[in-house]
Write a protein that holds these residues in place. Structure first.
Motif, PDB file in Angstrom:
ATOM      1  N   ALA A   1       0.816  -1.206   0.000  1.00 37.43           N
ATOM      2  CA  ALA A   1       0.000   0.000   0.000  1.00 37.43           C
ATOM      3  C   ALA A   1       0.853   1.260   0.000  1.00 37.43           C
ATOM      4  CB  ALA A   1      -0.942  -0.009   1.203  1.00 37.43           C
ATOM      5  N   GLY A   2       1.932   1.275   0.783  1.00 39.16           N
ATOM      6  CA  GLY A   2       2.766   2.461   0.849  1.00 39.16           C
ATOM      7  C   GLY A   2       3.358   2.835  -0.491  1.00 39.16           C
ATOM      8  N   THR A   3       3.725   1.832  -1.282  1.00 38.67           N
ATOM      9  CA  THR A   3       4.281   2.084  -2.610  1.00 38.67           C
ATOM     10  C   THR A   3       3.217   2.620  -3.548  1.00 38.67           C
ATOM     11  OG1 THR A   3       5.913   0.335  -2.310  1.00 38.67           O
ATOM     12  CG2 THR A   3       5.460   1.017  -4.574  1.00 38.67           C
ATOM     13  N   ARG A   4       2.042   1.987  -3.546  1.00 35.28           N
ATOM     14  CA  ARG A   4       0.966   2.443  -4.419  1.00 35.28           C
ATOM     15  C   ARG A   4       0.531   3.861  -4.070  1.00 35.28           C
ATOM     16  NH1 ARG A   4      -3.248  -0.462  -3.046  1.00 35.28           N
ATOM     17  NH2 ARG A   4      -2.204  -1.893  -1.621  1.00 35.28           N
ATOM     18  N   VAL A   5       0.453   4.154  -2.787  1.00 33.61           N
ATOM     19  CA  VAL A   5       0.029   5.493  -2.351  1.00 33.61           C
ATOM     20  C   VAL A   5       1.096   6.524  -2.699  1.00 33.61           C
ATOM     21  CG1 VAL A   5      -0.483   6.898  -0.322  1.00 33.61           C
ATOM     22  CG2 VAL A   5      -1.528   4.637  -0.571  1.00 33.61           C
ATOM     23  N   GLY A   6       2.369   6.147  -2.550  1.00 30.36           N
ATOM     24  CA  GLY A   6       3.450   7.061  -2.932  1.00 30.36           C
ATOM     25  C   GLY A   6       3.409   7.397  -4.413  1.00 30.36           C
ATOM     26  N   ARG A   7       3.135   6.377  -5.240  1.00 25.91           N
ATOM     27  CA  ARG A   7       3.001   6.640  -6.676  1.00 25.91           C
ATOM     28  C   ARG A   7       1.856   7.597  -6.963  1.00 25.91           C
ATOM     29  NH1 ARG A   7       4.647   1.180  -7.969  1.00 25.91           N
ATOM     30  NH2 ARG A   7       2.514   0.458  -7.655  1.00 25.91           N
ATOM     31  N   LEU A   8       0.735   7.388  -6.266  1.00 26.68           N
ATOM     32  CA  LEU A   8      -0.415   8.265  -6.485  1.00 26.68           C
ATOM     33  C   LEU A   8      -0.073   9.714  -6.167  1.00 26.68           C
ATOM     34  CD1 LEU A   8      -3.432   8.816  -7.033  1.00 26.68           C
ATOM     35  CD2 LEU A   8      -3.838   8.361  -4.603  1.00 26.68           C
ATOM     36  N   GLU A   9       0.606   9.952  -5.072  1.00 27.62           N
ATOM     37  CA  GLU A   9       0.924  11.344  -4.720  1.00 27.62           C
ATOM     38  C   GLU A   9       1.798  11.993  -5.781  1.00 27.62           C
ATOM     39  OE1 GLU A   9       1.905  14.196  -0.986  1.00 27.62           O
ATOM     40  OE2 GLU A   9       2.578  12.117  -0.817  1.00 27.62           O
ATOM     41  N   GLU A  10       2.778  11.261  -6.279  1.00 22.54           N
ATOM     42  CA  GLU A  10       3.608  11.815  -7.339  1.00 22.54           C
ATOM     43  C   GLU A  10       2.773  12.070  -8.597  1.00 22.54           C
ATOM     44  OE1 GLU A  10       7.179   9.686  -8.171  1.00 22.54           O
ATOM     45  OE2 GLU A  10       7.904   9.768  -6.105  1.00 22.54           O
ATOM     46  N   SER A  11       1.887  11.141  -8.918  1.00 24.80           N
ATOM     47  CA  SER A  11       1.037  11.294 -10.090  1.00 24.80           C
ATOM     48  C   SER A  11       0.153  12.527  -9.979  1.00 24.80           C
ATOM     49  CB  SER A  11       0.176  10.041 -10.260  1.00 24.80           C
ATOM     50  OG  SER A  11      -0.588  10.103 -11.444  1.00 24.80           O
ATOM     51  N   LEU A  12      -0.405  12.767  -8.797  1.00 20.77           N
ATOM     52  CA  LEU A  12      -1.246  13.949  -8.597  1.00 20.77           C
ATOM     53  C   LEU A  12      -0.464  15.239  -8.833  1.00 20.77           C
ATOM     54  CD1 LEU A  12      -3.231  12.752  -5.464  1.00 20.77           C
ATOM     55  CD2 LEU A  12      -4.253  13.399  -7.661  1.00 20.77           C
ATOM     56  N   ARG A  13       0.775  15.268  -8.401  1.00 18.64           N
ATOM     57  CA  ARG A  13       1.597  16.472  -8.607  1.00 18.64           C
ATOM     58  C   ARG A  13       1.851  16.688 -10.103  1.00 18.64           C
ATOM     59  NH1 ARG A  13       6.703  15.901  -4.767  1.00 18.64           N
ATOM     60  NH2 ARG A  13       7.206  17.890  -5.778  1.00 18.64           N
ATOM     61  N   ILE A  14       2.142  15.603 -10.821  1.00 20.13           N
ATOM     62  CA  ILE A  14       2.391  15.710 -12.257  1.00 20.13           C
ATOM     63  C   ILE A  14       1.118  16.133 -12.984  1.00 20.13           C
ATOM     64  CG2 ILE A  14       2.966  14.378 -14.322  1.00 20.13           C
ATOM     65  CD1 ILE A  14       4.777  12.644 -12.426  1.00 20.13           C
ATOM     66  N   LEU A  15       0.000  15.493 -12.646  1.00 20.34           N
ATOM     67  CA  LEU A  15      -1.267  15.823 -13.301  1.00 20.34           C
ATOM     68  C   LEU A  15      -1.656  17.275 -13.074  1.00 20.34           C
ATOM     69  CD1 LEU A  15      -3.180  12.560 -12.381  1.00 20.34           C
ATOM     70  CD2 LEU A  15      -2.676  13.327 -14.717  1.00 20.34           C
ATOM     71  N   ARG A  16      -1.535  17.738 -11.836  1.00 24.00           N
ATOM     72  CA  ARG A  16      -1.894  19.131 -11.531  1.00 24.00           C
ATOM     73  C   ARG A  16      -1.051  20.092 -12.358  1.00 24.00           C
ATOM     74  NH1 ARG A  16      -6.128  21.499  -9.113  1.00 24.00           N
ATOM     75  NH2 ARG A  16      -5.982  20.162  -7.258  1.00 24.00           N
ATOM     76  N   SER A  17       0.230  19.825 -12.452  1.00 24.59           N
ATOM     77  CA  SER A  17       1.126  20.706 -13.190  1.00 24.59           C
ATOM     78  C   SER A  17       0.805  20.702 -14.684  1.00 24.59           C
ATOM     79  CB  SER A  17       2.576  20.281 -12.954  1.00 24.59           C
ATOM     80  OG  SER A  17       3.472  21.107 -13.684  1.00 24.59           O
ATOM     81  N   LEU A  18       0.703  19.523 -15.271  1.00 23.55           N
ATOM     82  CA  LEU A  18       0.431  19.442 -16.707  1.00 23.55           C
ATOM     83  C   LEU A  18      -0.921  20.041 -17.053  1.00 23.55           C
ATOM     84  CD1 LEU A  18       1.756  15.857 -17.517  1.00 23.55           C
ATOM     85  CD2 LEU A  18       2.674  18.008 -18.436  1.00 23.55           C
ATOM     86  N   LEU A  19      -1.957  19.693 -16.277  1.00 25.77           N
ATOM     87  CA  LEU A  19      -3.307  20.148 -16.594  1.00 25.77           C
ATOM     88  C   LEU A  19      -3.527  21.615 -16.245  1.00 25.77           C
ATOM     89  CD1 LEU A  19      -5.281  16.963 -15.537  1.00 25.77           C
ATOM     90  CD2 LEU A  19      -4.855  17.790 -17.863  1.00 25.77           C
ATOM     91  N   SER A  20      -2.587  22.219 -15.544  1.00 24.73           N
ATOM     92  CA  SER A  20      -2.630  23.663 -15.298  1.00 24.73           C
ATOM     93  C   SER A  20      -1.888  24.428 -16.390  1.00 24.73           C
ATOM     94  CB  SER A  20      -2.023  23.984 -13.928  1.00 24.73           C
ATOM     95  OG  SER A  20      -2.801  23.425 -12.889  1.00 24.73           O
ATOM     96  N   GLY A  21      -1.395  23.704 -17.402  1.00 23.02           N
ATOM     97  CA  GLY A  21      -0.734  24.351 -18.528  1.00 23.02           C
ATOM     98  C   GLY A  21       0.732  24.641 -18.306  1.00 23.02           C
ATOM     99  N   GLU A  22       1.315  24.070 -17.260  1.00 20.25           N
ATOM    100  CA  GLU A  22       2.708  24.345 -16.953  1.00 20.25           C
ATOM    101  C   GLU A  22       3.646  23.421 -17.741  1.00 20.25           C
ATOM    102  OE1 GLU A  22       3.104  23.883 -12.755  1.00 20.25           O
ATOM    103  OE2 GLU A  22       1.495  25.319 -12.284  1.00 20.25           O
ATOM    104  N   THR A  23       4.820  23.943 -18.065  1.00 23.42           N
ATOM    105  CA  THR A  23       5.893  23.090 -18.561  1.00 23.42           C
ATOM    106  C   THR A  23       6.415  22.315 -17.361  1.00 23.42           C
ATOM    107  OG1 THR A  23       6.460  24.641 -20.309  1.00 23.42           O
ATOM    108  CG2 THR A  23       8.138  23.013 -19.705  1.00 23.42           C
ATOM    109  N   THR A  24       6.323  21.006 -17.423  1.00 25.78           N
ATOM    110  CA  THR A  24       6.476  20.185 -16.226  1.00 25.78           C
ATOM    111  C   THR A  24       7.746  19.353 -16.264  1.00 25.78           C
ATOM    112  OG1 THR A  24       4.080  20.057 -15.966  1.00 25.78           O
ATOM    113  CG2 THR A  24       5.398  18.364 -14.853  1.00 25.78           C
ATOM    114  N   SER A  25       8.536  19.519 -15.236  1.00 25.88           N
ATOM    115  CA  SER A  25       9.679  18.641 -14.974  1.00 25.88           C
ATOM    116  C   SER A  25       9.508  18.101 -13.576  1.00 25.88           C
ATOM    117  CB  SER A  25      11.000  19.396 -15.105  1.00 25.88           C
ATOM    118  OG  SER A  25      11.204  19.829 -16.444  1.00 25.88           O
ATOM    119  N   PHE A  26       9.768  16.809 -13.410  1.00 27.28           N
ATOM    120  CA  PHE A  26       9.543  16.170 -12.117  1.00 27.28           C
ATOM    121  C   PHE A  26      10.469  14.973 -11.991  1.00 27.28           C
ATOM    122  CE2 PHE A  26       7.542  13.007  -9.388  1.00 27.28           C
ATOM    123  CZ  PHE A  26       7.146  13.762  -8.298  1.00 27.28           C
ATOM    124  N   ALA A  27      11.070  14.835 -10.825  1.00 29.82           N
ATOM    125  CA  ALA A  27      11.914  13.679 -10.544  1.00 29.82           C
ATOM    126  C   ALA A  27      11.549  13.147  -9.168  1.00 29.82           C
ATOM    127  CB  ALA A  27      13.388  14.064 -10.596  1.00 29.82           C
ATOM    128  N   GLY A  28      10.911  11.982  -9.137  1.00 31.22           N
ATOM    129  CA  GLY A  28      10.495  11.385  -7.884  1.00 31.22           C
ATOM    130  C   GLY A  28      10.999   9.966  -7.765  1.00 31.22           C
TER     131      GLY A  28
END
Length: 320
Positions: free
Chosen positions: A124-151
């Protein structure tokens, strides 16, 4: 916004839709009845909800036959799609629907589905960690930002999404555990309060997960994590109608395996609404004051019977 003053809205979960004809009929009828949203589940195995259409494709079809109904996912399993590809699909669906898309996403919980597809069901901890990173990427991309992310789970290097949404589609997260509730509070626009997911890959059916103190604690965890952010609280419910609320509650208690002695507990459960439509509307108004819930979703099997409650409450704030 004062969450207790937030207007009510209601959604239909189209979990019994098995064809294109059923999809368009349900979408049109939900809009006609005053529902705010139609959402679809994200499963490719039959149990526990029955066969499901692929949600993103099906919602595009529903968007084409409606004009005001919002379309959402309830909820996507994060592990089934890379966030960059999901952002592309979400941006396209938001564009095709005229900005009516709501992106619901969770960590994934159904072990048997992962196993059937040959996908690893990580801790569960791994799946939840992936979700949090995914939410950050989605928010950035869908807000129109040029997105770079390293998690720990994803790396993105200077990407943008097309078509660029006029605004980031609302992010909806279903959460039941303390960590998930915190993540949802920090990143989501709408948080669906759920019973906790179990390590073995199921959703808890414990009665304690549904009692008032537990729900109040979970709502507080979301608010604490959200800070100054305005977060909508949501819940999926299956109302039980009847002239006598106590008799309806007793039927729920027996059906759920809690026993008739749990009738009083059912009457006070934030997720249980029993009695005639007027009584259910009163319960929802009281629970908005107590917990802050303003967005309720019902299964499509209850769409017609629940419509009088929608007529009584949709769009109403505390001051109305």
């Amino acid at each position: 916004m004062d969450e207790h003053a937030r207007a009510f809205r209601f959604g239909v979960v189209g979990e019994s839709i098995r064809s294109g004809a059923e999809l368009t009929a349900t979408a049109r009828r939900a809009e006609e009845l005053g529902y705010a949203t139609l959402t679809l589940r994200d499963h490719f195995v039959r149990d526990p909800f029955g066969d499901q259409l692929a949600p993103m494709v099906a919602l595009a079809s529903a968007a084409a036959v409606t004009s005001t109904l919002r379309l959402g996912t309830m909820v996507l399993a994060n592990d089934y799609r890379h966030p960059v590809l999901l952002a592309k699909e979400a941006a396209t669906l938001d564009h095709l629907s005229g900005g009516r898309f709501e992106l619901g996403i969770g960590a994934g919980w159904l072990r048997t589905e992962y196993e059937a597809a040959g996908m690893p069901f990580d801790a569960a901890g791994t799946r939840v960690g992936r979700l949090e990173e995914s939410l950050r990427i989605l928010r950035s991309l869908l807000s129109g930002e040029t997105t770079s992310f390293a998690g720990d789970h994803y790396r993105v290097d200077g990407l943008t999404v097309f078509p660029r949404p006029e605004r980031c589609p609302p992010l909806v997260v279903g959460a039941g555990s303390a960590r998930m509730l915190g993540i949802a509070g920090r990143h989501a626009d709408t948080v669906g309060i759920l019973p906790r997911a179990l390590p073995e890959g199921a959703i808890s059916d414990e009665i304690t997960e549904r009692l008032p103190d537990t729900i109040a604690r979970k709502a507080d965890l979301v608010r604490e994590a959200a800070g100054d952010r305005d977060v909508e609280l949501s819940m999926m419910v299956t109302p039980r109608f009847g002239a006598d609320p106590r008799a309806a509650a007793a039927r729920v208690a027996v059906t759920r395996g809690w026993g008739a002695s749990s009738t009083d507990l059912v009457l006070d459960m934030p997720s249980q609404f029993v009695g005639p439509p007027e009584h259910i509307a009163e319960q929802m108004t009281e629970r908005r004051e107590r917990y802050g819930f303003t967005y309720y979703q019902v299964p499509d099997s209850a769409m017609e019977e629940f419509a009088p409650v929608v007529a009584l409450l949709a769009g109403r704030t505390r001051q109305a």
